[in-house]
Scaffold this active site. Structure first.
Site, PDB file in Angstrom:
ATOM      1  N   PRO A  75      -8.738  27.251   0.786  1.00  0.00           N
ATOM      2  CA  PRO A  75     -10.068  27.401   1.388  1.00  0.00           C
ATOM      3  C   PRO A  75     -10.982  26.209   1.130  1.00  0.00           C
ATOM      4  O   PRO A  75     -11.008  25.643   0.032  1.00  0.00           O
ATOM      5  CB  PRO A  75     -10.612  28.669   0.718  1.00  0.00           C
ATOM      6  N   CYS A  76     -11.748  25.860   2.165  1.00  0.00           N
ATOM      7  CA  CYS A  76     -12.589  24.661   2.096  1.00  0.00           C
ATOM      8  C   CYS A  76     -14.076  24.976   2.018  1.00  0.00           C
ATOM      9  O   CYS A  76     -14.891  24.070   1.860  1.00  0.00           O
ATOM     10  CB  CYS A  76     -12.327  23.787   3.321  1.00  0.00           C
ATOM     11  N   GLN A  77     -14.448  26.257   2.125  1.00  0.00           N
ATOM     12  CA  GLN A  77     -15.866  26.587   2.310  1.00  0.00           C
ATOM     13  C   GLN A  77     -16.774  26.004   1.237  1.00  0.00           C
ATOM     14  O   GLN A  77     -17.898  25.580   1.530  1.00  0.00           O
ATOM     15  CB  GLN A  77     -16.039  28.108   2.366  1.00  0.00           C
ATOM     16  N   ALA A  79     -16.400  23.289  -0.380  1.00  0.00           N
ATOM     17  CA  ALA A  79     -16.391  21.827  -0.403  1.00  0.00           C
ATOM     18  C   ALA A  79     -16.854  21.220   0.910  1.00  0.00           C
ATOM     19  O   ALA A  79     -17.033  20.019   1.010  1.00  0.00           O
ATOM     20  CB  ALA A  79     -14.977  21.318  -0.715  1.00  0.00           C
ATOM     21  N   SER A  80     -17.068  22.054   1.914  1.00  0.00           N
ATOM     22  CA  SER A  80     -17.375  21.560   3.249  1.00  0.00           C
ATOM     23  C   SER A  80     -18.842  21.197   3.409  1.00  0.00           C
ATOM     24  O   SER A  80     -19.731  21.926   2.960  1.00  0.00           O
ATOM     25  CB  SER A  80     -17.001  22.622   4.290  1.00  0.00           C
TER      26      SER A  80
END
Length: 253
Positions: A75-77, A79-80
């Site tokens: 999951p990137c949330q 770091a986005s």
């Protein structure tokens, strides 16, 4: 090479890696809509739901193995740069992006020959050092590269951070034609991307509902749009898989 596909989404990693000659040993996805897609497209492959509950012992008990590769777009949330939730970018320490630790845990116990990961470029300034440190602690070298979908000729930029890791001293670290795995993959994308770009144009021409031209509310397509938005670009995974297989064959010879 049998791959454990974590954070599988709608199966982009497995689609690309299977084109390169890998075999999907197991999938893991917690969201309901993508799980339905995976069950339809990979009906014979074992599908886990919670990465935190997947263990080497469980895989063995289910008759899955050996595992030669781990792949996943964790999951990137957190770091986005698109994170506008107001909670700030917690990066690798966030509840979702922090699930990276489950990849490291499984890699430490399964000892795969290669790990292929995908995330947003924002991770580089949001805890990437911990990712590299965790890999080093379990005896893995890593290379990384930001590769956009544009490199495959697709009509959207979609920059993503790709990581390839392998045991220290592994033959996978060798340069072929002066290029590392990810450099070789990106160099091969223009040729591989011709088919992908053509497929995209064909899809775009047929799916008017993606743009609302047929009167169907875009909201009705939201699960599909979200799944596509979360998916990786399969042709990039394919290019990386081909570069890995090339080195794997060389090492075996």
């Amino acid at each position: 090479m049998k791959v454990l596909d974590l954070f599988s989404g709608i199966g982009g990693f497995s689609v690309g890696l299977e084109r390169a000659g890998f075999e999907t040993a197991a999938l893991c996805e917690i969201e309901d809509f993508p799980r339905r897609i995976l069950k339809k497209q990979f009906p014979e492959v074992h599908l886990y739901d919670d990465v935190r509950l997947v263990t080497a012992d469980q895989l063995r008990a289910d008759g899955i193995g050996p595992i030669h590769a781990i792949a996943g777009g964790f999951p990137c949330q957190d770091a986005s740069v698109a994170n506008t939730s107001g909670k700030g970018r917690e990066g690798i320490n966030g509840a979702r992006t922090g699930l990276w630790s489950e990849v490291a845990r499984l890699a430490a116990s399964l000892r795969p020959e290669v790990i292929v990961l995908e995330n947003v470029p924002g991770l580089l300034s949001a805890g990437f050092g911990r990712v590299l440190g965790d890999l080093a602690e379990i005896g893995y070298d890593a290379e990384w590269r930001v590769i956009p979908a544009l490199s495959a000729g697709l009509p959207h930029r979609r920059e993503r951070l790709w990581i390839a890791a392998y045991p220290c001293g592994s033959g996978l670290s060798r340069l072929v034609g002066g290029k590392s795995i990810l450099e070789s993959a990106e160099a091969a994308l223009p040729q591989l991307g011709d088919e992908a770009a053509g497929s995209w144009r064909s899809l775009d021409a047929r799916l008017g509902s993606l743009r609302g031209r047929d009167g169907v509310r875009v909201g009705m397509d939201r699960p599909r749009l979200k799944a596509c938005g979360n998916a990786i670009v399969p042709v990039i995974a394919e290019a990386i898989g081909r570069a890995i297989m090339e080195r794997h064959i060389m090492e075996a010879a």
